[in-house]
Design a protein around this motif. Structure first.
Motif, short mmCIF file in Angstrom:
data_model
loop_
_atom_site.label_atom_id
_atom_site.label_comp_id
_atom_site.label_asym_id
_atom_site.label_seq_id
_atom_site.Cartn_x
_atom_site.Cartn_y
_atom_site.Cartn_z
N LEU B 337 2.51 68.19 55.19
CA LEU B 337 2.32 69.13 54.38
C LEU B 337 3.84 69.36 53.38
N TRP B 338 4.54 69.81 54.32
CA TRP B 338 5.59 70.82 53.69
C TRP B 338 6.28 70.02 52.87
N VAL B 339 6.99 69.09 53.15
CA VAL B 339 7.88 68.52 51.56
C VAL B 339 7.12 68.80 50.67
N HIS B 340 5.94 69.08 49.95
CA HIS B 340 5.19 69.20 48.77
C HIS B 340 6.14 69.93 48.20
N HIS B 341 7.13 71.46 49.05
CA HIS B 341 7.27 72.03 48.29
C HIS B 341 8.87 71.68 47.84
N MET B 342 8.69 70.94 48.46
CA MET B 342 10.42 70.11 48.03
C MET B 342 10.49 69.11 47.19
N THR B 344 11.27 68.36 44.88
CA THR B 344 12.17 68.36 43.31
C THR B 344 14.15 68.04 43.89
N VAL B 345 14.09 67.72 45.43
CA VAL B 345 15.28 68.60 45.93
C VAL B 345 15.97 66.15 46.48
N GLY B 346 15.22 65.49 45.71
CA GLY B 346 15.74 63.81 45.41
C GLY B 346 15.35 63.36 46.86
N ILE B 347 14.02 63.20 47.51
CA ILE B 347 13.74 62.78 48.38
C ILE B 347 13.05 61.34 47.92
N PRO B 348 13.22 60.53 48.81
CA PRO B 348 12.72 59.12 47.75
C PRO B 348 10.87 59.00 47.41
N HIS B 349 10.68 58.02 46.65
CA HIS B 349 9.77 57.91 46.16
C HIS B 349 8.52 57.58 46.80
N MET B 350 8.88 57.04 48.45
CA MET B 350 7.85 56.20 49.12
C MET B 350 7.38 57.57 50.34
N ALA B 351 8.43 58.70 50.23
CA ALA B 351 8.11 59.64 50.83
C ALA B 351 7.91 60.64 50.20
N LEU B 352 7.45 60.91 49.03
CA LEU B 352 7.15 61.92 47.86
C LEU B 352 5.61 61.23 48.51
N ALA B 353 5.15 59.69 48.20
CA ALA B 353 4.06 59.69 47.71
C ALA B 353 3.63 60.10 49.65
N PHE B 354 3.79 59.98 50.21
CA PHE B 354 3.60 59.86 51.96
C PHE B 354 3.12 61.67 51.83
N PHE B 355 3.73 62.16 51.79
CA PHE B 355 3.33 63.57 51.75
C PHE B 355 2.93 63.87 50.54
N SER B 356 2.72 63.58 49.31
CA SER B 356 1.60 64.02 48.35
C SER B 356 0.26 63.36 48.50
N ALA B 357 0.19 61.95 48.94
CA ALA B 357 -1.17 61.72 49.92
C ALA B 357 -1.54 63.07 50.60
N ALA B 358 -0.19 63.29 51.51
CA ALA B 358 -0.95 64.50 52.78
C ALA B 358 -1.18 65.67 51.98
N SER B 359 -0.61 66.07 50.96
CA SER B 359 -1.44 67.53 49.81
C SER B 359 -2.45 67.30 49.80
N VAL B 360 -2.89 66.08 49.32
CA VAL B 360 -4.24 65.73 48.16
C VAL B 360 -5.77 65.58 49.20
N LEU B 361 -5.32 65.22 51.04
CA LEU B 361 -5.99 65.28 51.77
C LEU B 361 -6.56 66.14 52.15
N VAL B 362 -5.53 67.48 51.83
CA VAL B 362 -5.62 68.60 52.76
C VAL B 362 -7.23 69.43 51.67
N ALA B 363 -6.70 69.16 50.86
CA ALA B 363 -8.42 69.58 50.00
C ALA B 363 -9.46 68.69 50.71
N VAL B 364 -9.65 68.37 51.28
CA VAL B 364 -11.06 67.44 51.98
C VAL B 364 -11.40 68.20 52.73
N PRO B 365 -10.97 69.14 53.89
CA PRO B 365 -11.93 70.16 54.74
C PRO B 365 -12.22 71.20 53.48
N THR B 366 -10.88 71.75 52.77
CA THR B 366 -11.38 72.77 52.00
C THR B 366 -13.06 73.14 51.53
#
Lengths: 230, 857
Positions: B337-342, B344-366
């Motif tokens: 999920l490193w891309v969630h720091h990026m 705003t660099v202009g990555i296609p929305h589909m890829a953003l959706a993937f990394f957004s989901a991964a970033s949200v998912l990491v909240a579950v084990p927490t």
């Protein structure tokens, strides 16, 4: 987010949220969608914080049976997955609605350099009009901004109109901004870019008429020596 | 055993009624040694394990207690310095047109604040905690590689001092702690400021790699006999996750730093768009490290919470297995999920959706962990002692920080909040909430074990309240500052009067926060100096770290806890252990001995002899420091020469591993005769080598990722047709790979047959490969021409270094044959050489394919 206190502070915060660079006083549909998303998430976060802190406080009572199935699977897994799925879905929905798309929107160009902006739009005579630190756009319709950079990474941000997008050397990024009504909106560079970063501001002028008929001293204020490569 | 007495962290999954310690005792029975006078044992052990006397003794110390405390103490000094820098930032921002600092200095100060807090405070602090605590908690006497511990400390200290000195002379890094190119390249950041960051941080990261290797090995191989992996204290699980993340997460940062330094020094254009490079490559590599870094910092703190909460609630933790699963999930997810720091660099929305989901998912084990902790508090009877205050501070702060983290993972909101004060607020909620509060809980918890003193009542609680109020006063309102548009890293805001009251509030409470930390420090100092003597195990804690005298001794345990001894209340086993009833009592052979056990079931395998006090780590770190300083000075030729003493000292280091003295088996307990490590495999060193190779593989993967990224993603000028694709080069590379691969066979035969001739063949093959590689390097295109040419040259250099080390290892083996150190029983360096040679063969084949494919493309 601090639960109850933040709810009590809400009216105060709403009053204090205004400002020329405030993402919480949107002046167009893109920024409004995001602001709506924020308020919804804030409300949810406040409820969750109160819930967790209440559960924590109740832990200080007499020992009572605690089952892993309830706490780990129920709360930790399913409850959090449900909440997160809802938030994610809302985010994707808003994201899809505010994306630039091929609908023939007016296109302007923003070129960032250390330290300033050169904007380009197509004038009434079809010629390109350039201006330094002042972006002309039509009001009431979507505008796609092509964002490029001359030297280092900058970021194009007009908080009242839309989110930010980075200006990266070697790349052309496209973002969509919309202003509901004519007026002047403040913008800035959001990515740290060296000594002049704090003063790398610009204005966006939304016009009712498009393309605007600019007075001679308003048009082409750009430094003619600067080469701008879209 | 009642609920209250069964160990918090030592307890198994609470769903199972069985008591793991007892079960294990049935499986693995080790008879007790006869009791001996504790004082005599103490004297015998102390003579062997104590540091040398005086100042010199501080320089030669390799003991984990000394070095762990020194890591943490030094980290606290850096925390204070970083904190003072943040006060300067807050002073500047208190008004809209602060004239307190000029922009150049302001940029240096916020860059150093972030860099110090990340690299010189948080990481060394958690390393220090792991180094100090793990051997005590796992029931052993030291870390697996004591000299490496010391080397890590000196590299950390010297690297940190280089960065601080630069700040004093006004040439500190000024491009942000994230060092984005092209702002940090030679054109836009002339001078040595950026080099100080790149070289200084990389120097410091030697300590991170060293700590990661030895923490991994210590947890896997040095647990008390019978302490199964699946039943070890949760803190060890957290540290295992942390160290694995460090092994995989730091190499991308090291790779990126090396590439950027080479670009700045030699004009190799990895990140230069005009010559086919890409600034985004830096961002990908940086955040490939940078996001796992957040969890590297959080996991040890969470490990502290999972240790303290059940102990303070007098009940086993709820959901041991679920927490282990959550840790493993965090380790895995955090690399996706490193891309969630990026965003705003202009990555296609589909890829953003993937990394957004991964970033949200990491909240579950927490969330799983947070609810497991709260459930534990429900189950038990929480005691509101001082560490519990800080735990409550953690809950309040971290829950809010976690929720703003979920908000930031939502792409459209991120587009507004990114790079504003909102993110500053979020990251301080997460890092102070998720790291500093747990560390303060840990400090108040373990102080009696460190200094043997009780605390002075009252001051600690006052410090807590001042810190809590100061923190939330500073950062809560900063969320709003960010949403009202204030970007990060600006020094003035003359046109925005609406931000003044927000910033002034933050600044005032920022000073309150600082006063709170000062009170906390004062409390620690008073406890250490004026506190009354503490009893043993003052908390009634269940873990082994309290099954020893306070303050802890240089050797931790007079005898090591056997099966059934570690799963009890610590206080119950103190006396039997001190009387030598456990395993491997005393130091009758006058050398530092620890027990090595199997990875899964912790069955005793052999006895490892650890090195004693030595200044070698200091000299090695100093010689690396000379290299770094010469690089900083731009004296690249001299810097190359300075690598010679480094290589010589590494050779001397290796010589220190040679067998010496009595090699006969050791009677660890009645009827339990164990070989010493020279006669046993796999040794600790071998496990350490595997850990190192994992990191090395991650480094290679980072470089190959870079090449692939530049070839596939970057839209830049197409490189001129690459040379090196000719039949000659292909043949040469094929011969190199074949020579290195044959070297694997030679090393294997040398190891199996103890054959000096095969060792000689191995050396010859490696030298042949080196000679051919020199020709290949000469045939590669000018690396300053295009980014891909530059990366190919770096990959080739990677192979050269590995073959060079393989050659040195084969030469080392020949030397060991000459000294007759390699015998039928003692394999010496041969197994290590074989593994290294094997890794080098695979790596060189990969690189050859990459280089040839690029040339063909």
């Amino acid at each position: 987010m601090r639960g109850l206190p933040s709810l009590l502070m809400l009216p105060l915060m709403l009053a204090a949220c205004d400002g020329p660079l405030s993402a919480l006083s949107p002046r167009g549909p893109v920024a409004a969608e995001i602001a709506w998303l924020w308020w919804a998430m804030l409300a949810g976060a406040a409820v969750l914080t109160v819930l967790v802190l209440a559960l924590l406080a109740m832990g200080f009572g007499a020992p009572r049976p605690a089952r892993a199935r309830v706490w780990i699977h129920g709360m930790g897994l399913w409850f959090s997955v449900a909440v997160l799925t809802a938030v994610l879905a809302a985010g994707l929905w808003v994201g899809e609605r505010i994306l630039p798309r091929d609908d023939g929107a007016v296109t302007v160009h923003a070129h960032a350099w250390q330290w300033g902006w050169t904007f380009t739009h197509t004038g009434p005579d079809g010629a390109e009009v350039r201006s330094d630190n002042l972006l002309h756009i039509p009001a009431g319709q979507p505008v796609d901004v092509l964002v490029t950079a001359e030297d280092v990474i900058h970021s194009f941000w007009v908080p009242q109109l839309a989110g930010k997008l980075d200006a990266i050397p070697g790349r052309t990024n496209r973002t969509r901004i919309v202003a509901d009504s004519p007026g002047t909106y403040a913008g800035l560079c959001a990515e740290f870019c060296g000594l002049g970063h704090a003063r790398m501001r610009f204005n966006v002028e939304a016009h009712a008429e498009w393309p605007p008929l600019l007075a001679a001293d308003d048009a082409d204020t750009a430094d003619p020596d600067r080469e701008v490569r879209p | 055993m009642t609920d209250a007495t069964q160990g918090a962290a030592s307890g198994g999954p609470d769903e199972s009624p069985a008591r793991p310690g007892v079960q294990e005792a049935e499986e693995l029975a080790i008879p007790r040694n006869p009791p001996r006078p504790a004082l005599a044992l103490h004297r015998e052990l102390h003579r062997v394990w104590a540091n040398d006397r005086g100042l010199w003794g501080q320089l030669t110390a390799v003991n984990h207690t000394t070095l762990g405390l020194r890591f943490m103490g030094t980290a606290l000094v850096f925390f204070a310095i970083g904190g003072l820098l943040s006060m300067l930032i807050r002073a500047q921002l208190a008004t809209h047109d602060g004239a307190f600092l000029d922009t150049e200095l302001y940029n240096q100060i916020f860059t150093m604040h972030g860099s110090i807090m990340m690299f010189l405070f948080a990481i060394p602090m958690l390393e220090g905690l792991g180094i100090w605590l793990l051997p005590k908690m796992l029931g052993t006497r030291d870390m697996a590689f004591p000299r490496l511990t010391a080397l890590g400390y000196w590299c950390y200290l010297f690297g940190g001092l280089i960065m601080l000195t630069a700040l004093l002379f006004g040439v500190a890094p000024r491009d942000g702690w994230f060092m984005y190119t092209p702002l940090s390249d030679a054109t836009h950041s002339p001078g040595i400021n950026a080099d100080v960051w790149l070289l200084g941080v990389t120097f410091v990261e030697i300590s991170a790699m060293a700590a990661a290797v030895e923490i991994t090995v210590t947890i896997l191989r040095q647990r008390a006999p019978g302490m199964k992996l699946t039943e070890m204290p949760l803190f060890a699980w957290y540290m295992l996750g942390t160290s694995v993340m460090m092994l995989v997460g730091f190499p991308p940062l090291i790779a990126a730093s090396v590439l950027l330094e080479v670009e700045r020094a030699f004009d190799w254009p990895f990140f230069d768009v005009v010559r086919g490079g890409d600034p985004l490559l830096w961002q990908h590599l940086f955040w490939l490290f940078g996001h796992p870094e957040v969890y590297i910092i959080f996991l040890p703190a969470a490990g502290v919470l999972s240790t303290l909460i059940p102990a303070l609630c007098r009940t086993p933790i709820l959901g041991y297995n679920a927490i282990v699963a959550a840790v493993l999930a965090l380790v895995f997810l955090s690399f996706g999920l490193w891309v969630h720091h990026m965003f705003t660099v202009g990555i296609p929305h589909m890829a953003l959706a993937f990394f957004s989901a991964a970033s949200v998912l990491v909240a579950v084990p927490t969330a799983v962990q947070v609810f497991a902790w709260i459930g534990t508090m429900w189950k038990g009877q929480p005691e509101l002692k001082l560490p519990m205050y800080h735990i409550l501070g953690f809950f309040l702060t971290f829950v809010m920080g976690g929720l703003t983290g979920v908000m930031l993972a939502i792409v459209p909101f991120n587009w507004q909040a990114h790079d504003t004060a909102f993110v500053t607020a979020h990251l301080h909620y997460v890092l102070i909430g998720g790291f500093v509060f747990p560390m303060m809980a840990a400090a108040t918890w373990w102080m009696p074990l460190i200094f043997g003193k009780r605390r002075i009542k009252g001051l600690g609680e006052a410090a807590f309240w001042v810190i809590l109020i100061g923190f939330h006063g500073t950062f809560f309102i900063m969320h709003l500052t960010g949403l009202m548009g204030m970007p990060r890293r600006i020094d003035v805001y003359p046109d925005n009067p609406e931000w003044v009251w927000l910033n002034l509030t933050s600044s005032i409470f920022g000073f309150v926060l600082t006063i709170g930390f000062a009170m906390f420090a004062l409390d620690m100092i008073l406890q250490a100096t004026l506190g009354k003597r503490s009893a043993r195990d003052p908390w009634g804690a269940p873990t082994l770290d309290w099954a020893m005298p306070v303050p802890s001794t240089s050797y931790n345990f007079a005898s090591l806890p056997g099966p059934g001894m570690w799963a009890r209340v610590a206080a119950d086993v103190v006396l039997p252990l001190a009387r030598g009833e456990g395993v491997l009592p005393g130091a009758p052979r006058g050398r530092r001995e620890v027990l090595v056990t199997s990875v899964g079931g912790a069955r005793p395998q052999h006895v490892a002899l650890l090195p004693g006090n030595t200044a070698l780590p200091l000299w090695l770190a100093a010689s690396i420091g000379v290299f770094v300083l010469l690089m900083l000075a731009g004296a690249y030729a001299l810097a190359g020469i300075a690598l010679i003493p480094v290589a010589v000292l590494v050779w001397v280091w290796g010589r220190g591993l040679a067998p010496a003295g009595d090699l006969s088996p050791v009677e660890a307990a009645p009827g339990l005769r164990l070989p010493i490590h020279h006669h046993a495999r796999p040794s600790l060193s071998q496990s350490g080598l595997f850990a190192l190779l994992v990191a090395d593989g991650a480094l290679l993967a980072s470089l190959v990722f870079g090449l692939a990224f530049l070839s596939v993603v970057t839209v830049g000028p197409v490189p001129a047709p690459a040379g090196g694709g000719g039949a000659d080069t292909v043949t040469l590379l094929a011969v190199v790979v074949a020579a290195v691969a044959l070297g694997v066979g030679a090393a294997g035969r040398a190891a199996r047959r103890r054959s000096v001739a095969w060792a000689g063949v191995g050396l010859a093959l490696n030298l042949l490969a080196l000679a051919l590689l020199a020709v290949v390097l000469g045939g590669l295109d000018d690396p300053t021409r295009h980014a891909r040419d530059a990366l190919r040259a770096v990959l080739a250099a990677y192979v050269v270094v590995h073959v060079l080390v393989a050659a040195a290892m084969s030469a080392f083996a020949l030397d060991q044959f000459r000294r007759a150190e390699i015998t039928a029983e003692v394999a010496g360096v041969l197994p290590a050489w074989r593994h290294w040679q094997g890794f080098t063969a695979v790596a060189s084949a990969l690189v050859a394919v990459a280089v040839i494919a690029q040339a063909g493309a």
